[in-house]
Design a protein around this motif. Structure first.
Motif, PDB file in Angstrom:
ATOM      1  N   TYR A  57       0.820  -1.206   0.000  1.00  0.00           N
ATOM      2  CA  TYR A  57       0.000   0.000   0.000  1.00  0.00           C
ATOM      3  C   TYR A  57       0.860   1.264   0.000  1.00  0.00           C
ATOM      4  CZ  TYR A  57      -3.810  -3.120   1.419  1.00  0.00           C
ATOM      5  OH  TYR A  57      -4.732  -4.123   1.480  1.00  0.00           O
ATOM      6  N   GLN A  58       0.374   2.254  -0.733  1.00  0.00           N
ATOM      7  CA  GLN A  58       0.977   3.582  -0.693  1.00  0.00           C
ATOM      8  C   GLN A  58       0.068   4.464   0.161  1.00  0.00           C
ATOM      9  OE1 GLN A  58       3.990   4.210  -2.119  1.00  0.00           O
ATOM     10  NE2 GLN A  58       3.972   2.028  -2.665  1.00  0.00           N
ATOM     11  N   ILE A  59       0.581   4.946   1.277  1.00  0.00           N
ATOM     12  CA  ILE A  59      -0.237   5.756   2.169  1.00  0.00           C
ATOM     13  C   ILE A  59       0.502   7.039   2.513  1.00  0.00           C
ATOM     14  CG2 ILE A  59       0.613   4.418   4.173  1.00  0.00           C
ATOM     15  CD1 ILE A  59      -2.076   5.052   5.538  1.00  0.00           C
ATOM     16  N   ASP A  60      -0.163   8.165   2.282  1.00  0.00           N
ATOM     17  CA  ASP A  60       0.390   9.450   2.668  1.00  0.00           C
ATOM     18  C   ASP A  60      -0.017   9.747   4.103  1.00  0.00           C
ATOM     19  OD1 ASP A  60       1.458   9.891   0.116  1.00  0.00           O
ATOM     20  OD2 ASP A  60      -0.443  10.726  -0.596  1.00  0.00           O
ATOM     21  N   SER A  61       0.852  10.384   4.834  1.00  0.00           N
ATOM     22  CA  SER A  61       0.535  10.700   6.225  1.00  0.00           C
ATOM     23  C   SER A  61       0.578  12.218   6.437  1.00  0.00           C
ATOM     24  CB  SER A  61       1.527  10.000   7.153  1.00  0.00           C
ATOM     25  OG  SER A  61       2.857  10.409   6.869  1.00  0.00           O
ATOM     26  N   PRO A  62      -0.187  12.722   7.396  1.00  0.00           N
ATOM     27  CA  PRO A  62      -1.066  11.938   8.279  1.00  0.00           C
ATOM     28  C   PRO A  62      -2.332  11.487   7.548  1.00  0.00           C
ATOM     29  CG  PRO A  62      -1.296  14.273   8.741  1.00  0.00           C
ATOM     30  CD  PRO A  62      -0.187  14.160   7.731  1.00  0.00           C
ATOM     31  N   ARG A  63      -2.831  10.323   7.922  1.00  0.00           N
ATOM     32  CA  ARG A  63      -4.016   9.744   7.293  1.00  0.00           C
ATOM     33  C   ARG A  63      -4.951   9.219   8.383  1.00  0.00           C
ATOM     34  NH1 ARG A  63      -5.330  11.036   3.364  1.00  0.00           N
ATOM     35  NH2 ARG A  63      -4.001  10.066   1.781  1.00  0.00           N
ATOM     36  N   ILE A 119      -7.065   4.604   3.430  1.00  0.00           N
ATOM     37  CA  ILE A 119      -5.728   4.294   2.910  1.00  0.00           C
ATOM     38  C   ILE A 119      -5.267   5.433   2.009  1.00  0.00           C
ATOM     39  CG2 ILE A 119      -4.318   2.718   1.537  1.00  0.00           C
ATOM     40  CD1 ILE A 119      -6.121   0.439   2.450  1.00  0.00           C
ATOM     41  N   ASN A 120      -5.919   5.583   0.857  1.00  0.00           N
ATOM     42  CA  ASN A 120      -5.586   6.667  -0.064  1.00  0.00           C
ATOM     43  C   ASN A 120      -6.324   7.949   0.284  1.00  0.00           C
ATOM     44  OD1 ASN A 120      -6.321   3.978  -1.942  1.00  0.00           O
ATOM     45  ND2 ASN A 120      -4.192   4.686  -2.036  1.00  0.00           N
ATOM     46  N   LEU A 121      -7.452   7.800   0.990  1.00  0.00           N
ATOM     47  CA  LEU A 121      -8.299   8.919   1.385  1.00  0.00           C
ATOM     48  C   LEU A 121      -8.615   8.775   2.866  1.00  0.00           C
ATOM     49  CD1 LEU A 121     -10.690   8.337  -1.607  1.00  0.00           C
ATOM     50  CD2 LEU A 121      -9.173  10.314  -1.460  1.00  0.00           C
ATOM     51  N   ASN A 122      -8.937   9.883   3.512  1.00  0.00           N
ATOM     52  CA  ASN A 122      -9.217   9.822   4.944  1.00  0.00           C
ATOM     53  C   ASN A 122     -10.414   8.928   5.242  1.00  0.00           C
ATOM     54  OD1 ASN A 122      -7.140  11.348   6.075  1.00  0.00           O
ATOM     55  ND2 ASN A 122      -8.180  13.277   5.638  1.00  0.00           N
ATOM     56  N   GLY A 123     -10.281   8.165   6.339  1.00  0.00           N
ATOM     57  CA  GLY A 123     -11.290   7.193   6.707  1.00  0.00           C
ATOM     58  C   GLY A 123     -12.167   7.619   7.871  1.00  0.00           C
TER      59      GLY A 123
END
Length: 345
Positions: A57-63, A119-123
């Motif tokens: 997974y590619q995850i940008d932070s903060p997420r 993951i890619n968008l805020n949850g």
């Protein structure tokens, strides 16, 4: 402002409880007030981090994590039709493009441009979440918020079962007595598969007991040999289908020993390390290895109908904690004390 739990960077831990702005919505979105959100195995993997999750997974932070949730529509975008404030809903967390060849077949789970909430968008480990209106699923009146939050993993189970194509009178084995394994059991029972065997570890005796109460035969693999038992049950033939819901590197090789000639192995678990299997055996026994990822568009309708028809998934939700107690919630999962632990903002 609202409370949320954020993954701060790609390293073990590095999550925090914080106050962040309430998201604004675009014309095609709705704002949902989250009532409950389940902690998935993927969320736990993000928390602990590691090579496998970093490579997958590619995850940008903060997420903001979290994708198994239910809530109430708090605001509706100007271009949205058919959704009203106050309605009880859950959400399909897959953002699909609708343009690729897979989306054209309804296979949003393998969309070429797939994005995912949490993951890619805020949850939804938060008080509010903004989502596309097309991803909103209204909850039937008889379905609680807890069941609504469990609908996403139920969809995973439905899709896994459909991919393996059970036949009447067949014998199924489910490797793993976690939430997905038990939901697969429930779906198999709901469609008429009478003989289902669930295997698990000794530390999961309570889960195996729950599986038994749901109509399964159970095997503690630390006390019994699952291969010999399954062979005895099937007259030496083996199971017609085996589901890997454990996510252990050894699960598929064990499934190879449990399955009959021309049997099917459905793979749902995500092991942290590569699995070793004898491909010669796949050929000689004509075994079908079937990968399963998430769910299709129609799966959500199927899940709604099963819940409306009386399928009770709430035993999967073993704990509900406040969002600010997120660390204790993850600790319960690490200690194998919960099936699905829910956070309530």
């Amino acid at each position: 402002m609202m409370n949320a739990v954020l993954k701060c960077k790609g390293a073990p831990g590095h999550m925090k409880f914080a106050s962040v702005p309430i998201p604004s919505i675009s014309p095609d979105q709705v704002l949902i007030e989250v009532k409950v959100c389940g902690i998935c195995g993927t969320d736990r993997s993000f928390y602990h981090w590691g090579e496998a999750i970093a490579n997958t997974y590619q995850i940008d932070s903060p997420r903001i994590l979290g994708h198994e949730f239910a809530g109430v529509v708090a605001q509706v975008g100007s271009a949205v039709q058919g959704i009203k404030t106050g309605e009880r809903v859950t959400v399909n967390p897959i953002y699909y493009c609708g343009q690729c060849s897979y989306c054209a077949e309804g296979l949003i789970n393998i969309c070429d441009n797939r994005q995912f909430l949490g993951i890619n968008l805020n949850g939804a480990f938060a008080q509010f979440i903004a989502v596309k209106a097309q991803n909103v699923i209204k909850l039937p009146d008889s379905v609680s918020f807890i069941s609504g939050a469990l609908m996403e993993p139920l969809c995973v189970a439905i899709h896994a079962v459909e991919r393996v194509k059970p036949g009447l009178g067949e014998v199924a084995v489910v490797i793993g007595a976690g939430a997905i394994g038990l939901l697969i059991l429930m779906v198999l029972k709901a469609i008429g598969i009478s003989r289902v065997i669930v295997t698990g570890l000794g530390v999961h005796k309570d889960r195996l007991q729950l599986a038994k109460s749901l109509g399964a035969e159970t095997i503690n693999i630390e006390e019994q040999d699952p291969v010999s038992i399954v062979k005895d049950i099937t007259g030496g033939r083996g199971a017609d289908m085996v589901f890997d819901a454990a996510g252990r590197p050894s699960a598929v090789s064990q499934a190879m020993k449990l399955v009959a000639k021309r049997g099917r192995i459905g793979i749902t678990g995500f092991p942290a390390k590569p699995s070793e299997i004898m491909m010669t055996e796949v050929s000689l026994k004509e075994i079908s290895l079937i990968g399963n990822r998430a769910y299709k568009l129609k799966t959500w309708q199927q899940a709604c109908k099963l819940l409306e028809g009386g399928l009770n998934v709430e035993p999967m939700a073993t704990h509900t904690l406040s969002l600010k107690d997120w660390e204790r919630a993850f600790s319960l999962i690490d200690q194998r004390k919960g099936l699905r632990v829910l956070l309530a903002p």
